[in-house]
Write a protein that holds these residues in place. Structure first.
Motif, PDB file in Angstrom:
ATOM      1  N   GLU A  34      31.395   6.983   0.481  1.00 16.25           N
ATOM      2  CA  GLU A  34      32.602   6.409  -0.129  1.00 16.25           C
ATOM      3  C   GLU A  34      33.784   6.521   0.820  1.00 16.25           C
ATOM      4  OE1 GLU A  34      35.739   7.623  -3.664  1.00 16.25           O
ATOM      5  OE2 GLU A  34      33.607   8.118  -3.938  1.00 16.25           O
ATOM      6  N   TRP A  35      33.939   7.684   1.452  1.00 17.62           N
ATOM      7  CA  TRP A  35      35.058   7.874   2.373  1.00 17.62           C
ATOM      8  C   TRP A  35      34.864   7.081   3.666  1.00 17.62           C
ATOM      9  CZ3 TRP A  35      35.798  13.841   1.448  1.00 17.62           C
ATOM     10  CH2 TRP A  35      36.608  14.015   0.295  1.00 17.62           C
TER      11      TRP A  35
ATOM     12  N   LEU B 213      37.138  18.093   3.371  1.00 16.62           N
ATOM     13  CA  LEU B 213      36.276  18.871   2.492  1.00 16.62           C
ATOM     14  C   LEU B 213      35.801  18.041   1.297  1.00 16.62           C
ATOM     15  CD1 LEU B 213      35.075  21.664   1.677  1.00 16.62           C
ATOM     16  CD2 LEU B 213      37.219  22.052   0.411  1.00 16.62           C
ATOM     17  N   ILE B 214      34.484  18.065   1.092  1.00 13.63           N
ATOM     18  CA  ILE B 214      33.901  17.457  -0.113  1.00 13.63           C
ATOM     19  C   ILE B 214      33.779  18.505  -1.206  1.00 13.63           C
ATOM     20  CG2 ILE B 214      31.834  16.375  -1.086  1.00 13.63           C
ATOM     21  CD1 ILE B 214      31.348  15.098   1.672  1.00 13.63           C
ATOM     22  N   GLY B 215      33.240  19.684  -0.829  1.00 13.21           N
ATOM     23  CA  GLY B 215      33.109  20.756  -1.799  1.00 13.21           C
ATOM     24  C   GLY B 215      31.904  21.630  -1.526  1.00 13.21           C
TER      25      GLY B 215
ATOM     26  N   ASN C 210      30.598   5.313  11.332  1.00 15.79           N
ATOM     27  CA  ASN C 210      30.882   5.701   9.949  1.00 15.79           C
ATOM     28  C   ASN C 210      31.086   7.198   9.766  1.00 15.79           C
ATOM     29  OD1 ASN C 210      30.738   3.099   8.960  1.00 15.79           O
ATOM     30  ND2 ASN C 210      28.506   3.218   8.678  1.00 15.79           N
ATOM     31  N   GLY C 211      30.892   7.977  10.842  1.00 15.60           N
ATOM     32  CA  GLY C 211      31.036   9.407  10.729  1.00 15.60           C
ATOM     33  C   GLY C 211      29.752  10.057  10.255  1.00 15.60           C
TER      34      GLY C 211
ATOM     35  N   CYS D 130      27.028  14.825  -2.444  1.00 16.66           N
ATOM     36  CA  CYS D 130      27.752  14.945  -1.175  1.00 16.66           C
ATOM     37  C   CYS D 130      27.569  13.687  -0.336  1.00 16.66           C
ATOM     38  CB  CYS D 130      27.252  16.159  -0.386  1.00 16.66           C
ATOM     39  SG  CYS D 130      27.564  17.735  -1.213  1.00 16.66           S
ATOM     40  N   ARG D 131      26.339  13.163  -0.317  1.00 13.49           N
ATOM     41  CA  ARG D 131      26.037  11.964   0.483  1.00 13.49           C
ATOM     42  C   ARG D 131      26.821  10.755  -0.036  1.00 13.49           C
ATOM     43  NH1 ARG D 131      20.320  11.979   0.331  1.00 13.49           N
ATOM     44  NH2 ARG D 131      20.321  13.316   2.186  1.00 13.49           N
ATOM     45  N   GLU D 132      26.873  10.605  -1.389  1.00 15.40           N
ATOM     46  CA  GLU D 132      27.612   9.480  -1.970  1.00 15.40           C
ATOM     47  C   GLU D 132      29.105   9.572  -1.672  1.00 15.40           C
ATOM     48  OE1 GLU D 132      26.648   9.504  -6.100  1.00 15.40           O
ATOM     49  OE2 GLU D 132      24.727   8.463  -5.824  1.00 15.40           O
TER      50      GLU D 132
END
Length: 458
Positions: free
Chosen positions: A86-87, A62-64, A34-35, A80-82
């Motif tokens: 999701e990705w 990049l998430i942010g 899952n990365g 960030c975890r959510e």
């Protein structure tokens, strides 16, 4: 280049992320295949990423910015975890396609959709309403110097703006024949069929103007109407209404008007002289006479240049000869209005209104009705300023003026580039001959003298 992980753990804490030194990273595994969620302090602030491997090469999305303090912007650890989870789910669902390439395509697609939405919104905002169309048409009439502009504007106000304001907010392209019927029906209900036809004609002309306005290069940036048809065309015109307008004054009626109009209540020298000039000039249009300036009159050559705005020819000059009768009327006006720009001006910067001429004929009729009532006679038939021009045309015929010369004198159908630059004085001799014959017939009528013609003329 991404530095090697400082620490790899299953579940990260905020303290671990905030303790990152510059150039260091820390990751949180999202499960086998899952990365991972990666945090990297590259240049002071901590950025969060979703990381997965494509073959042996790591790919970062990049998430942010990670929010280290409540007072700073960015995403919390939970956010960030959510996003990373999701990705990860999306990556599994689109396999074998690459997630980063997929997200890039989706971003481009979204950008294109947003651009199209903005374009459509701008186009919709530029779509003119019926109100926009009517206002623009009135503005164009003013630019073109149309005599009927004020009358048309008042007609729109009376028959659309006040009784049907909701129609003004409707897009012009969405106006239907039913909407036009809603405008015209009240006029038909009260028997105002002539007025109904005129409102219909004005609306028809406005939609014709709108259809061409969209492709007028001088109107770029203005409201557009996107018309695909003229909704007025499908509505029925009452042809019988206009056919009734054929009033011709009798010799007695014209004589009485010319000799006594100045005696009418509240009709002064200027207005009574205007009526007399309409008769003396063989029925020239009153608006053309009203607009004349003293400098337009050439008393030496005995002619005057009128400005014609009627019909499709646009603004044009129309030169007519002056008779002794006309000059006598003008001398009276010079004594009264000689210090103003023109004989029919009410102030230094304003000519008399055409509406006031209508009032002259209303008051004239009222006086005649009262006289007939006192004498026990039937009520006389009403006539208007329009009937003067028609009566003059008949007098021209009675005087033996050829139809083509009569048309020249009354400025019928004098349009085109050649006529605009050449006709003004070229036909003046023919007009002089016509006005002499007319004046002879008019003099007979006003004095009551009989002129016996040779039997061979009949």
């Amino acid at each position: 280049m991404l530095a090697s992980p400082q620490k790899r753990t299953t579940v990260l804490t905020d303290a671990e992320i905030r303790s990152l030194t510059e150039g260091k990273t820390v990751t949180e595994s999202l499960g086998r295949g899952n990365g991972a969620l990666l945090f990297w302090r590259a240049t002071g602030v901590v950025q969060s990423y979703y990381r997965y491997y494509k073959g042996n090469n790591p790919t970062l999305i990049l998430i942010g910015r990670y929010r280290e303090k409540r007072s700073t912007g960015g995403f919390s650890l939970l956010d960030c975890r959510e996003k990373a989870h999701e990705w990860a789910r999306l990556k599994r669902s689109i396999a074998p396609r690459d997630l980063k390439e997929y997200l890039q395509l989706q971003s481009e697609k979204l950008a294109a959709e947003q651009k199209e939405a903005i374009r459509k919104a701008e186009e919709e905002a530029s779509r003119g309403t019926l109100g926009d169309l009517l206002n623009s048409y009135i503005d164009q009439m003013r630019i073109d110097g149309k005599v009927s502009v004020n009358e048309t504007w008042r007609s729109f106000q009376t028959n659309i703006t006040k009784p049907l304001p909701h129609l003004l907010e409707k897009r012009a392209k969405d106006i239907t024949p039913d909407d036009i019927v809603d405008i015209l029906a009240p006029l038909a209900d009260r028997g105002a069929n002539v007025q109904m036809n005129r409102v219909r004609a004005s609306l028809h002309a406005a939609f014709v103007y709108g259809a061409h306005a969209d492709y007028d290069p001088t109107r770029r940036g203005y409201k557009r109407y996107y018309l695909t048809g003229n909704p007025v065309s499908l509505t029925r015109k009452d042809t019988s209404a206009e056919n009734a307008i054929d009033r011709i004054l009798s010799d007695d009626e014209l004589q009485e008007l010319y000799l006594n109009v100045h005696k009418t209540y509240k009709v002064g020298i200027v207005l009574s002289s205007l009526v007399k000039m309409m008769v003396a000039t063989a029925g020239q249009r009153p608006q053309a006479l009203i607009r004349t300036l003293w400098k337009d009159y050439d008393f030496k050559r005995r002619c005057v240049s009128l400005v014609e705005r009627k019909g499709k020819g646009g603004v044009r000059k129309h030169v007519i000869p002056l008779t002794a009768r006309q000059i006598r009327i003008l001398r009276v006006l010079q004594a009264h209005n000689g210090d103003l720009p023109g004989p029919f001006y009410s102030s230094p910067d304003k000519e008399i209104r055409l509406d006031t001429l209508k009032n002259v004929f209303i008051r004239w009729h009222e006086d005649r009705v009262e006289k007939s009532r006192r004498a026990g006679l039937p009520e006389p038939e009403k006539f208007t300023a329009r009937d003067i021009r028609r009566t003059a045309n008949y007098l021209l015929t009675d005087a033996g003026v050829r139809p083509e010369d009569s048309n020249l004198l009354q400025s019928h159908g004098q349009t085109g580039i050649v006529k605009k630059h050449y006709d003004r004085h070229h036909h003046l001799p023919a007009k002089r001959a016509a006005i002499r014959l007319y004046e002879k017939e008019l003099s007979r009528l006003l004095t009551g003298r009989k002129i016996y013609r040779d039997i061979r003329e009949y």
